[in-house]
Motif scaffolding. Structure first.
Motif, mmCIF file in Angstrom:
data_model
loop_
_atom_site.group_PDB
_atom_site.id
_atom_site.type_symbol
_atom_site.label_atom_id
_atom_site.label_comp_id
_atom_site.label_asym_id
_atom_site.label_seq_id
_atom_site.Cartn_x
_atom_site.Cartn_y
_atom_site.Cartn_z
ATOM 1 N N GLU A 120 1.044 -1.236 0.658
ATOM 2 C CA GLU A 120 -0.148 0.216 0.195
ATOM 3 C C GLU A 120 0.751 1.569 -0.281
ATOM 4 O OE1 GLU A 120 -2.643 -3.445 1.781
ATOM 5 O OE2 GLU A 120 0.005 -2.662 1.756
ATOM 6 N N PHE A 121 2.392 1.257 0.835
ATOM 7 C CA PHE A 121 2.844 2.414 0.375
ATOM 8 C C PHE A 121 3.165 3.068 -1.298
ATOM 9 C CE2 PHE A 121 5.907 1.890 4.869
ATOM 10 C CZ PHE A 121 4.150 1.349 5.761
ATOM 11 N N GLY A 122 2.848 2.020 -1.610
ATOM 12 C CA GLY A 122 3.053 2.537 -3.449
ATOM 13 C C GLY A 122 1.750 3.366 -4.316
ATOM 14 N N GLU A 123 1.104 3.286 -2.762
ATOM 15 C CA GLU A 123 0.222 4.223 -3.246
ATOM 16 C C GLU A 123 -0.483 5.981 -2.951
ATOM 17 O OE1 GLU A 123 -1.906 3.188 -6.299
ATOM 18 O OE2 GLU A 123 -1.107 1.262 -6.378
ATOM 19 N N PHE A 124 0.464 5.393 -1.794
ATOM 20 C CA PHE A 124 0.710 6.886 -1.394
ATOM 21 C C PHE A 124 0.966 7.889 -1.565
ATOM 22 C CE2 PHE A 124 1.681 5.640 3.068
ATOM 23 C CZ PHE A 124 0.724 4.694 3.426
ATOM 24 N N LYS A 125 -0.192 8.590 -2.417
ATOM 25 C CA LYS A 125 -0.533 10.010 -3.701
ATOM 26 C C LYS A 125 0.739 11.298 -2.613
ATOM 27 C CE LYS A 125 -3.430 7.739 -6.312
ATOM 28 N NZ LYS A 125 -3.197 7.026 -6.031
ATOM 29 N N PHE A 126 0.322 11.346 -1.918
ATOM 30 C CA PHE A 126 1.410 12.552 -1.425
ATOM 31 C C PHE A 126 2.909 12.555 -0.934
ATOM 32 C CE2 PHE A 126 -3.347 12.611 -0.079
ATOM 33 C CZ PHE A 126 -4.029 13.988 -1.139
ATOM 34 N N LEU A 127 3.291 11.358 -0.439
ATOM 35 C CA LEU A 127 4.773 10.708 0.085
ATOM 36 C C LEU A 127 5.654 11.771 -0.620
ATOM 37 C CD1 LEU A 127 5.785 8.879 2.100
ATOM 38 C CD2 LEU A 127 6.184 7.457 0.825
ATOM 39 N N ARG A 128 7.042 12.459 -0.412
ATOM 40 C CA ARG A 128 7.887 13.031 -0.645
ATOM 41 C C ARG A 128 8.631 12.637 0.123
ATOM 42 N NH1 ARG A 128 8.508 17.472 1.029
ATOM 43 N NH2 ARG A 128 6.546 17.445 2.051
ATOM 44 N N GLU A 129 9.320 12.020 1.373
ATOM 45 C CA GLU A 129 10.343 11.447 1.572
ATOM 46 C C GLU A 129 10.222 10.216 2.796
ATOM 47 O OE1 GLU A 129 11.079 14.410 4.794
ATOM 48 O OE2 GLU A 129 11.595 16.199 3.309
ATOM 49 N N PHE A 130 11.013 9.680 2.626
ATOM 50 C CA PHE A 130 10.546 7.797 2.649
ATOM 51 C C PHE A 130 12.180 7.607 3.610
ATOM 52 C CE2 PHE A 130 10.658 3.071 2.020
ATOM 53 C CZ PHE A 130 9.266 3.505 3.329
ATOM 54 N N SER A 131 12.413 6.909 4.140
ATOM 55 C CA SER A 131 14.019 6.683 5.331
ATOM 56 C C SER A 131 13.881 5.911 6.250
ATOM 57 C CB SER A 131 14.403 8.119 5.831
ATOM 58 O OG SER A 131 15.589 7.703 5.934
ATOM 59 N N ILE A 132 14.101 4.226 6.429
ATOM 60 C CA ILE A 132 13.835 3.436 6.597
ATOM 61 C C ILE A 132 15.478 2.967 6.726
ATOM 62 C CG2 ILE A 132 11.195 3.062 6.286
ATOM 63 C CD1 ILE A 132 12.421 0.996 4.395
ATOM 64 N N TYR A 133 16.391 3.172 6.833
ATOM 65 C CA TYR A 133 17.602 2.646 7.019
ATOM 66 C C TYR A 133 18.064 2.491 8.553
ATOM 67 C CZ TYR A 133 20.376 7.262 8.322
ATOM 68 O OH TYR A 133 19.930 8.511 9.492
ATOM 69 N N LYS A 134 18.619 1.367 8.151
ATOM 70 C CA LYS A 134 19.054 0.826 9.482
ATOM 71 C C LYS A 134 17.963 -0.057 10.531
ATOM 72 C CE LYS A 134 23.549 3.098 10.908
ATOM 73 N NZ LYS A 134 24.552 2.773 11.332
ATOM 74 N N ASN A 135 17.251 -1.139 9.523
ATOM 75 C CA ASN A 135 16.224 -1.983 10.051
ATOM 76 C C ASN A 135 16.402 -3.375 9.677
ATOM 77 O OD1 ASN A 135 14.258 -0.986 11.443
ATOM 78 N ND2 ASN A 135 14.818 1.269 10.464
ATOM 79 N N LYS A 136 15.696 -3.952 9.949
ATOM 80 C CA LYS A 136 15.784 -4.949 9.030
ATOM 81 C C LYS A 136 14.454 -5.704 8.368
ATOM 82 C CE LYS A 136 18.034 -6.988 13.534
ATOM 83 N NZ LYS A 136 17.667 -7.236 14.377
#
Length: 936
Positions: free
Chosen positions: A280-296
């Motif tokens: 569903e994140f692929g359908e977020f129509k307002f998303l401009r910033e996405f940061s998930i580094y250093k997880n699993k």
């Protein structure tokens, strides 16, 4: 008395009883009184605040139609000083009070509760301290906006009094020393639109009550110690546009977030989240910033992620993601960062990114990517960093790279790139680092490589390069590190490499280089050199035979040295393997050299006698002495004392001698080296001034120091008495500082026990010295190498700023805020070097913050206990986050009764070392903050 008079008297009495006298005052007098307690560097703020101007025309004042004050907004006015809230709150009509982003200090008193009509209170980003009066603020029940963040208040548990403010829409408590768990009762603040509790010491799980705040648009909880998973029902916060819970220890999947379709910014980095990224994140129509580094995280990224809005930024590095790189993240032309390193992405780099003109950083290293790089990527105009390392990319480096005028870092190592390195790479004039090692590149090195004046690091090892090393490489004046090992390079080592004054590491091993080692390499201050496994011949320069360079010349049968266990002696017999040329040189050239040496010796002897007997003051042998203070000595007294017995210090720029005059006065004399002086020369000169190594031209460091210090008069800046120069020597004569440097006193066997009073004296004195340099000089001086070894201490432990060899005086016709030169000392260098390479006065302030940390903790800027690649700044930050206790970081030798004051200095040091320069206070403000904690 008439009934009307009685009524008026009663009304006045009632008002007097209801509103205490302390809160009844003339607004004009109140504001003018406020003006007297504040000062600022923005000269325009208070120009309208005077008796001749209507109060509603005062800067920052807003009135209603009845000319009653409703708002006072003095935010971002560079104000310093204290605020009398008792007086200020006498303006009963105030609905909005904003003093944010200044340098205000002192405490916030309970009298603030007298501002009974306040709806908007913003005191954030100042230096208010002490215990915040929560019980008093809880009485301001009309508040809809409360902002107190970024102030060093005393540590407290989450204030339950907040829940009395049921009208709150904005609550900003970032970085104001709140600890403990987030209460379940938070869910009762149903009107909240914005909740920011970041950078505190909050622990435990996210409360279920949080899920009731369905009006929330912004939720920031980063930099705490929160644990557990997103609670069930978190997906009810469907109005969220910004969610940042980064840098905690949260875990589990993120399926609760898949309904948050209004998200514009999602920051989950540095946690322990796992599982797949919801499709569903692929359908977020307002998303401009996405940061998930250093997880699993595992699985693939949604193919459409970032393809709807003006997507700007993605960082999914250091996870376990796989599959292809989504192709349309730059579809709307706003993308500036693609950071996807250390995963298991596969396939090729999508062709679509060749047209991503906005892109500034492309990092996809350490994946399983393959194929050729789309040609247009090499020439993207804003691209500063290309990091494709540790993949299976192939093909050539495009000639289009010459159009990449912003490119600073090019990392292609450990791939399968082949072909020649194009000449056009020399046109990418902003390049600072080139790391192309371990590929299949071949052909010659570009002859024009010397055009890269900003190049700091060149790594081409492990390829198939051939031909000669270009002489122009010596024109890369900023080079610090050269590694060309393991290629097929031939010919001689260019003598021009010896002119790269800052070169620290040189590795040319495993090639087919021939000829002699250039004598010019002797002038370099190398920490590492490796010329092994080549075909070099002749004597190794004396200065390169140090133990630190052991093994650096192995595998060259033709090399020799008169004092080396690993090399043969330089005699005709021992050089047979080096060829007839060496023997012939020794046999024929030896007598000529001997004659030449005799002539030189006679010349020197003659000069020495002339100078000693006749005191020559004109001609080529004259001494030029320039006085900057009244002095009672001449150059003769100085020169005759420059002998090994008086040597008290050595540095990269020269030696320092202690000179005691006949009258008993002590001086320090610095003899500054010329870059081309042989180390043997430096070591062997005698006390005679005529034997000082010859320097045909002025040194940049020498000129910088003279210019910086000659006109400076300040008790906390070392005094330069005079300069003494001739064609042979550059000497600077200073006042003598008997207690050495702060580094000596903190970190060496010379150190003495320093009580709190002494440490405070050093902190405030050094700060005042730097304040003078930045603000007190006609033209501001940026020191550029502030460190504890450049803060000297006199017999009374008074500190003085010293060593201005790297100083920069701002020119009127230049940008007074920056200088594009990489200088400084590891551990003290500000982080902006990593992306701008600019030096500003804020770079000095960062370095001074490190000095304060040394002074308060007793630790060096870099210690093994900090962990790999960590310095004292990151260590202190980590310790505060994990333990929430600044006092615990103070040097144990500081008395207990002074530890709280030392902790306050540490808090100032933390502000000095903020990552972004604009967040650091000026030296003028730092001095004022330090003065507030002066010991009794």
């Amino acid at each position: 008395m008439s009934p009307e008079s009685i009524s008026g008297l009663l009304l006045s009495l009632i008002i007097f009883i209801i509103i205490p006298p302390s809160t009844q005052s003339d607004p004009l007098k109140t504001l003018l009184k406020l003006k007297t307690t504040l000062s600022n560097s923005n000269i325009h703020t208070f120009t309208t605040w005077n008796h001749n101007n209507p109060i509603c025309n005062f800067t920052g004042v807003t009135c209603n139609i009845n000319n009653t004050i409703t708002e006072l907004n003095l935010s971002q006015q560079q104000l310093t000083g204290t605020v009398d809230f008792n007086s200020l709150c006498s303006i009963q009509s105030l609905k909005k009070l904003s003093l944010a982003t200044n340098h205000l200090h002192g405490t916030i008193t309970p009298n603030i509760s007298h501002c009974t009509n306040l709806q908007h209170l913003d005191l954030a980003d100042n230096s208010f301290s002490g215990q915040f009066p929560w019980k008093s603020v809880a009485k301001l029940i009309n508040l809809t906006y409360l902002s107190l963040g970024d102030n060093p208040f005393d540590k407290t548990q989450f204030p339950l009094e907040i829940f009395n403010l049921q009208n709150l829409q904005t609550l900003y408590l970032t970085n104001c020393s709140i600890s403990g768990m987030i209460p379940e009762k938070l869910g009762t603040l149903a009107s909240l639109h914005r909740l920011e509790l970041s950078d505190n010491s909050l622990v435990g799980e996210l409360p279920i009550g949080l899920t009731k705040l369905t009006n929330l648009q912004v939720l920031e909880l980063y930099d705490n110690r929160l644990t557990g998973v997103f609670p069930t029902g978190f997906g009810n916060l469907v109005n969220l546009s910004k969610l940042d819970v980064s840098n905690n220890t949260l875990e589990g999947d993120v399926n609760e977030l898949k309904t948050l379709t209004r998200l514009e910014s999602l920051q989950l980095f540095e946690n322990k989240f796992s599982g797949a990224i919801p499709v569903e994140f692929g359908e977020f129509k307002f998303l401009r910033e996405f940061s998930i580094y250093k997880n699993k995280f595992t699985g693939e990224l949604p193919e459409k992620i970032g393809s709807w809005a003006e997507f700007e930024f993605i960082d999914v590095s250091e996870n376990m993601l796989s599959g292809a790189i989504p192709p349309d993240m730059c579809k709307n032309g706003k993308m500036y960062d693609i950071l996807m390193l250390q995963n298991n992405f596969s396939g090729s780099l999508p062709e679509s990114y060749a047209n991503c003109w906005s892109l500034e950083r492309l990092r996809v290293s350490n994946n399983s990517l393959s194929g050729r790089i789309p040609d247009g990527i090499w020439s993207l105009p804003r691209l500063k960093l290309i990091d494709l390392a540790m993949n299976q990319f192939e093909g050539e480096v495009s000639t289009n790279i010459g159009e990449a005028k912003s490119l600073a870092q090019l990392f292609l190592f450990n791939n399968r790139f082949s072909g020649e390195l194009p000449e056009e790479i020399s046109e990418a004039s902003s390049l600072v680092e080139i790391k192309l090692m371990y590929n299949q590149l071949s052909g010659g090195l570009p002859a024009t490589i010397g055009e890269l004046k900003k190049l700091n690091s060149l790594h081409l090892e492990g390829n198939f390069f051939s031909g000669e090393i270009p002489e122009s490489l010596g024109s890369c004046v900023s080079l610090n590190d050269i590694n060309l090992a393991g290629n097929f390079l031939s010919g001689k080592i260019p003598a021009s490499l010896g002119s790269i004054r800052g070169l620290n590491s040189l590795n040319l091993s495993g090639n087919k280089l021939s000829g002699e080692i250039p004598a010019s390499l002797s002038s370099l201050k190398l920490s590492f050199i490796d010329l092994s496994n080549n075909m070099l011949i002749g004597p190794v320069p004396e200065s390169l035979l140090a133990e630190a360079y052991g093994g650096s010349f192995a595998g060259n049968p033709g090399l020799c040295a008169d004092r080396s266990k690993n090399l043969g002696r330089c005699s005709p017999v021992s050089h047979r393997s080096g060829g007839l040329g060496v023997a012939k040189y020794c046999f024929i050239g030896g007598p000529l050299v001997l004659v030449l040496l005799l002539l030189i010796a006679c010349f020197i002897l003659k000069r020495s006698k002339v100078k000693k007997c006749n005191n020559v003051t004109d001609g080529d042998f004259s001494w030029d002495m320039k006085q900057f203070h009244v002095i009672s000595f001449d150059e003769g007294e100085i020169l005759q004392s420059l002998k090994p017995d008086n040597l008290i210090g050595k540095g990269g720029s020269g030696n320092v001698y202690k000179v005691e005059l006949g009258c008993g006065k002590k001086l320090a004399v610095k003899h500054m080296w010329r870059s081309g002086i042989d180390v043997g020369e430096r070591k062997n000169y005698s006390s005679s001034a005529t034997m000082l190594p010859k320097q045909k031209s002025r040194l940049p460091e020498y000129d910088a120091e003279v210019v910086a210090l000659s006109s400076i008069r300040h008790v906390n800046v070392v005094k330069l008495y005079c300069s003494i120069t001739n064609e042979d020597a550059n000497l600077l004569v200073y006042e003598y500082m008997s207690n050495g440097s702060l580094w000596d006193q903190l970190h060496t066997y010379q150190k003495i026990e320093m009580g709190w009073d002494v440490r405070y004296k050093i902190a405030i004195g050094a700060a005042k010295g730097l304040e003078y340099l930045h603000h007190g000089c006609e033209r501001p001086v940026i020191h550029r190498d502030v460190k504890s070894s450049n803060i000297l201490l006199d017999k009374e432990m008074k500190p003085k700023i010293a060593d201005f060899g790297l100083a920069k005086i701002m020119q009127a016709n230049r940008d007074a805020n920056s200088s594009h030169v990489i200088v400084g000392t590891y551990g003290y260098i500000a982080p902006e070097y990593g992306y701008t390479f600019n030096v500003t006065e804020k770079s000095d302030i960062y370095s001074f913050g490190v000095v304060l940390m040394e002074l308060m903790t007793g630790k060096k800027p870099v210690e093994p206990e900090f962990g790999e690649n960590k310095d004292i700044v990151s260590w202190i930050h980590d310790e505060i986050r994990s333990k929430g206790n600044v006092v615990g970081l103070v040097d144990p030798s500081i008395p207990d009764e002074a530890k709280r004051d030392a902790a306050k200095v540490l808090t100032i040091a933390i502000r000095c070392t903020m990552r972004f320069p604009a967040q650091r206070p000026s030296m003028r403000i730092i001095v004022q903050m330090l003065e507030q904690i002066e010991p009794v």
